[in-house]
Design a protein around this motif. Structure first.
Motif, PDB file in Angstrom:
ATOM      1  N   ILE A  34       0.883  -0.968   0.026  1.00 32.72           N
ATOM      2  CA  ILE A  34      -0.189   0.376   0.253  1.00 32.72           C
ATOM      3  C   ILE A  34       1.301   1.427  -0.082  1.00 32.72           C
ATOM      4  O   ILE A  34       1.549   1.717   1.138  1.00 32.72           O
ATOM      5  N   ASP A  35       0.806   2.273  -0.877  1.00 34.29           N
ATOM      6  CA  ASP A  35       1.109   3.559  -1.354  1.00 34.29           C
ATOM      7  C   ASP A  35       0.511   4.539  -0.404  1.00 34.29           C
ATOM      8  O   ASP A  35      -0.303   4.849  -1.399  1.00 34.29           O
ATOM      9  N   VAL A  36       1.189   5.071   0.009  1.00 37.05           N
ATOM     10  CA  VAL A  36       0.355   6.088   1.116  1.00 37.05           C
ATOM     11  C   VAL A  36       0.584   7.696   0.524  1.00 37.05           C
ATOM     12  O   VAL A  36       2.142   7.603   0.013  1.00 37.05           O
ATOM     13  N   LEU A  37      -0.216   7.768  -0.549  1.00 37.23           N
ATOM     14  CA  LEU A  37       0.683   9.550  -1.136  1.00 37.23           C
ATOM     15  C   LEU A  37      -0.029  10.504  -0.002  1.00 37.23           C
ATOM     16  O   LEU A  37      -1.128  10.050   0.472  1.00 37.23           O
ATOM     17  N   PRO A  38       0.612  11.634  -0.583  1.00 34.95           N
ATOM     18  CA  PRO A  38       0.287  12.726  -0.010  1.00 34.95           C
ATOM     19  C   PRO A  38      -0.948  13.660   0.300  1.00 34.95           C
ATOM     20  O   PRO A  38      -0.806  13.341   1.804  1.00 34.95           O
ATOM     21  N   PRO A  42      -6.225   8.697   5.497  1.00 36.94           N
ATOM     22  CA  PRO A  42      -5.686   7.570   6.323  1.00 36.94           C
ATOM     23  C   PRO A  42      -6.958   6.825   6.879  1.00 36.94           C
ATOM     24  O   PRO A  42      -6.704   5.520   6.816  1.00 36.94           O
ATOM     25  N   SER A  43      -8.107   7.352   7.126  1.00 42.14           N
ATOM     26  CA  SER A  43      -9.187   6.345   6.808  1.00 42.14           C
ATOM     27  C   SER A  43      -9.594   5.645   6.345  1.00 42.14           C
ATOM     28  O   SER A  43      -9.729   3.993   6.235  1.00 42.14           O
ATOM     29  N   GLU A  44      -9.442   6.119   4.761  1.00 42.31           N
ATOM     30  CA  GLU A  44      -9.524   5.147   3.816  1.00 42.31           C
ATOM     31  C   GLU A  44      -8.855   4.069   3.806  1.00 42.31           C
ATOM     32  O   GLU A  44      -9.218   2.800   3.196  1.00 42.31           O
ATOM     33  N   HIS A  50      -6.754  -3.314   6.561  1.00 43.23           N
ATOM     34  CA  HIS A  50      -7.717  -3.843   7.511  1.00 43.23           C
ATOM     35  C   HIS A  50      -7.950  -5.278   5.749  1.00 43.23           C
ATOM     36  O   HIS A  50      -7.777  -6.685   6.748  1.00 43.23           O
ATOM     37  N   SER A  51      -8.138  -4.463   4.811  1.00 44.60           N
ATOM     38  CA  SER A  51      -8.737  -5.788   3.757  1.00 44.60           C
ATOM     39  C   SER A  51      -8.147  -6.360   3.762  1.00 44.60           C
ATOM     40  O   SER A  51      -7.646  -7.586   3.116  1.00 44.60           O
ATOM     41  N   GLU A  52      -6.277  -5.759   3.098  1.00 48.24           N
ATOM     42  CA  GLU A  52      -5.126  -6.901   2.670  1.00 48.24           C
ATOM     43  C   GLU A  52      -5.358  -7.751   3.941  1.00 48.24           C
ATOM     44  O   GLU A  52      -3.998  -8.465   3.137  1.00 48.24           O
ATOM     45  N   ILE A  53      -4.585  -6.955   5.178  1.00 53.06           N
ATOM     46  CA  ILE A  53      -4.493  -8.260   5.745  1.00 53.06           C
ATOM     47  C   ILE A  53      -5.620  -9.531   5.703  1.00 53.06           C
ATOM     48  O   ILE A  53      -5.219  -9.980   6.115  1.00 53.06           O
ATOM     49  N   GLU A  54      -6.636  -9.067   5.775  1.00 50.28           N
ATOM     50  CA  GLU A  54      -7.430 -10.893   5.566  1.00 50.28           C
ATOM     51  C   GLU A  54      -7.434 -11.249   4.326  1.00 50.28           C
ATOM     52  O   GLU A  54      -7.695 -12.287   4.144  1.00 50.28           O
ATOM     53  N   PRO A  73       2.105   6.629   7.481  1.00 57.90           N
ATOM     54  CA  PRO A  73       2.151   5.288   6.576  1.00 57.90           C
ATOM     55  C   PRO A  73       2.279   4.216   8.479  1.00 57.90           C
ATOM     56  O   PRO A  73       1.189   3.147   8.707  1.00 57.90           O
ATOM     57  N   ALA A  74       3.342   4.099   8.908  1.00 57.05           N
ATOM     58  CA  ALA A  74       3.705   3.681  10.725  1.00 57.05           C
ATOM     59  C   ALA A  74       2.500   3.863  11.541  1.00 57.05           C
ATOM     60  O   ALA A  74       2.250   2.867  11.698  1.00 57.05           O
ATOM     61  N   ASN A  75       1.889   5.364  11.213  1.00 53.41           N
ATOM     62  CA  ASN A  75       0.144   5.652  12.058  1.00 53.41           C
ATOM     63  C   ASN A  75      -0.664   4.478  11.447  1.00 53.41           C
ATOM     64  O   ASN A  75      -0.771   4.046  12.547  1.00 53.41           O
ATOM     65  N   ILE A  76      -0.564   4.104   9.909  1.00 50.45           N
ATOM     66  CA  ILE A  76      -1.479   3.639   9.557  1.00 50.45           C
ATOM     67  C   ILE A  76      -1.517   2.016  10.702  1.00 50.45           C
ATOM     68  O   ILE A  76      -2.499   1.068  11.003  1.00 50.45           O
ATOM     69  N   ALA A  77      -0.175   1.560   9.873  1.00 50.43           N
ATOM     70  CA  ALA A  77      -0.120   0.711   9.867  1.00 50.43           C
ATOM     71  C   ALA A  77      -0.469  -0.037  11.513  1.00 50.43           C
ATOM     72  O   ALA A  77      -0.448  -1.129  12.230  1.00 50.43           O
ATOM     73  N   SER A  78       0.367   0.771  12.743  1.00 51.10           N
ATOM     74  CA  SER A  78       0.325   0.645  14.008  1.00 51.10           C
ATOM     75  C   SER A  78      -1.605  -0.152  14.209  1.00 51.10           C
ATOM     76  O   SER A  78      -1.412  -0.546  15.488  1.00 51.10           O
ATOM     77  N   ARG A  79      -2.322   0.654  13.818  1.00 53.43           N
ATOM     78  CA  ARG A  79      -3.724   0.225  14.175  1.00 53.43           C
ATOM     79  C   ARG A  79      -3.612  -1.374  13.794  1.00 53.43           C
ATOM     80  O   ARG A  79      -4.752  -2.139  14.563  1.00 53.43           O
ATOM     81  N   LEU A  80      -3.050  -1.675  13.516  1.00 52.94           N
ATOM     82  CA  LEU A  80      -3.154  -3.594  12.716  1.00 52.94           C
ATOM     83  C   LEU A  80      -2.248  -3.413  13.971  1.00 52.94           C
ATOM     84  O   LEU A  80      -2.947  -5.345  13.741  1.00 52.94           O
ATOM     85  N   SER A  81      -1.434  -3.549  14.389  1.00 53.80           N
ATOM     86  CA  SER A  81      -0.709  -4.580  15.511  1.00 53.80           C
ATOM     87  C   SER A  81      -1.883  -5.197  16.614  1.00 53.80           C
ATOM     88  O   SER A  81      -1.646  -5.747  17.182  1.00 53.80           O
TER      89      SER A  81
END
Length: 188
Positions: A34-38, A42-44, A50-54, A73-81
């Motif tokens: 997942i490439d995070v563009l400027p 973030p909610s999208e 979440h769908s990619e993890i599944e 990107p790390a803040n988004i990833a941290s939600r998956l932890s």
């Protein structure tokens, strides 16, 4: 096998995935990017992650690799932890990713250890280290350039180095400070 999801500033996630495909002669299964563009919402991106993890998760879970701790990107990833069977590592580099791909069949915590070892063991200085050239045409508002690894030691009782101090003054002060690095790079 653990699935691997890379979440990073664009285009790093896709570039790392493409590097793995290059190394292996094709993209191994269960590796996403997942490439995070400027201007990404973030909610999208969280919903997409979440769908990619599944989609990617396998019997021993999923490993999420992200680029820079504290960035979006790390803040988004941290939600998956918080998800069961998901581990998140920041500071992804190609050696970390390749090691992760190689050890995907391991138990998830062992995979994390192997990926972290790959990241750190993959960093080396190659060739002689040369001090950077002094800045050319420096403007008055730019700070003095100090060679990497040379800490600036402020005078006793001061929070910052005095105005007008030079890199050589800082290096001189550093050489006389306790626990400073000597010329061989070892700590006293």
């Amino acid at each position: 096998m653990a699935g691997i999801l890379i979440i990073a500033h664009a285009p790093l996630a896709s570039a790392l995935r493409d590097c793995v495909a290059h190394i292996y002669g094709g993209l191994p299964a269960r590796i996403g990017a997942i490439d995070v563009l400027p201007d990404s919402d973030p909610s999208e991106i969280v919903a997409l992650a979440h769908s990619e993890i599944e989609r990617l998760r396998e019997e021993n879970g999923a490993l999420v690799l992200t680029d820079m701790f504290g960035a979006t990107p790390a803040n988004i990833a941290s939600r998956l932890s918080a998800l069961p069977g998901v581990r998140v590592l920041a500071g992804v580099n190609l050696p970390m990713l390749v090691r992760g791909v190689c050890y995907r069949a391991c138990e998830l915590d062992t995979l994390v250890e192997k990926a972290l070892a790959g990241a750190t063991k993959g960093i080396h200085a190659i060739g002689p280290l040369v001090a950077p050239a002094p800045p050319v045409g420096k403007s008055a508002d730019e700070p003095e350039c100090v060679s990497p690894g040379v800490p600036i030691v402020p005078p006793a009782g001061s929070a910052t180095a005095p105005t007008g101090s030079s890199a050589s003054d800082a290096a001189s002060a550093s050489a006389n400070a306790p626990n400073s690095s000597n010329a061989s790079g070892t700590v006293n």
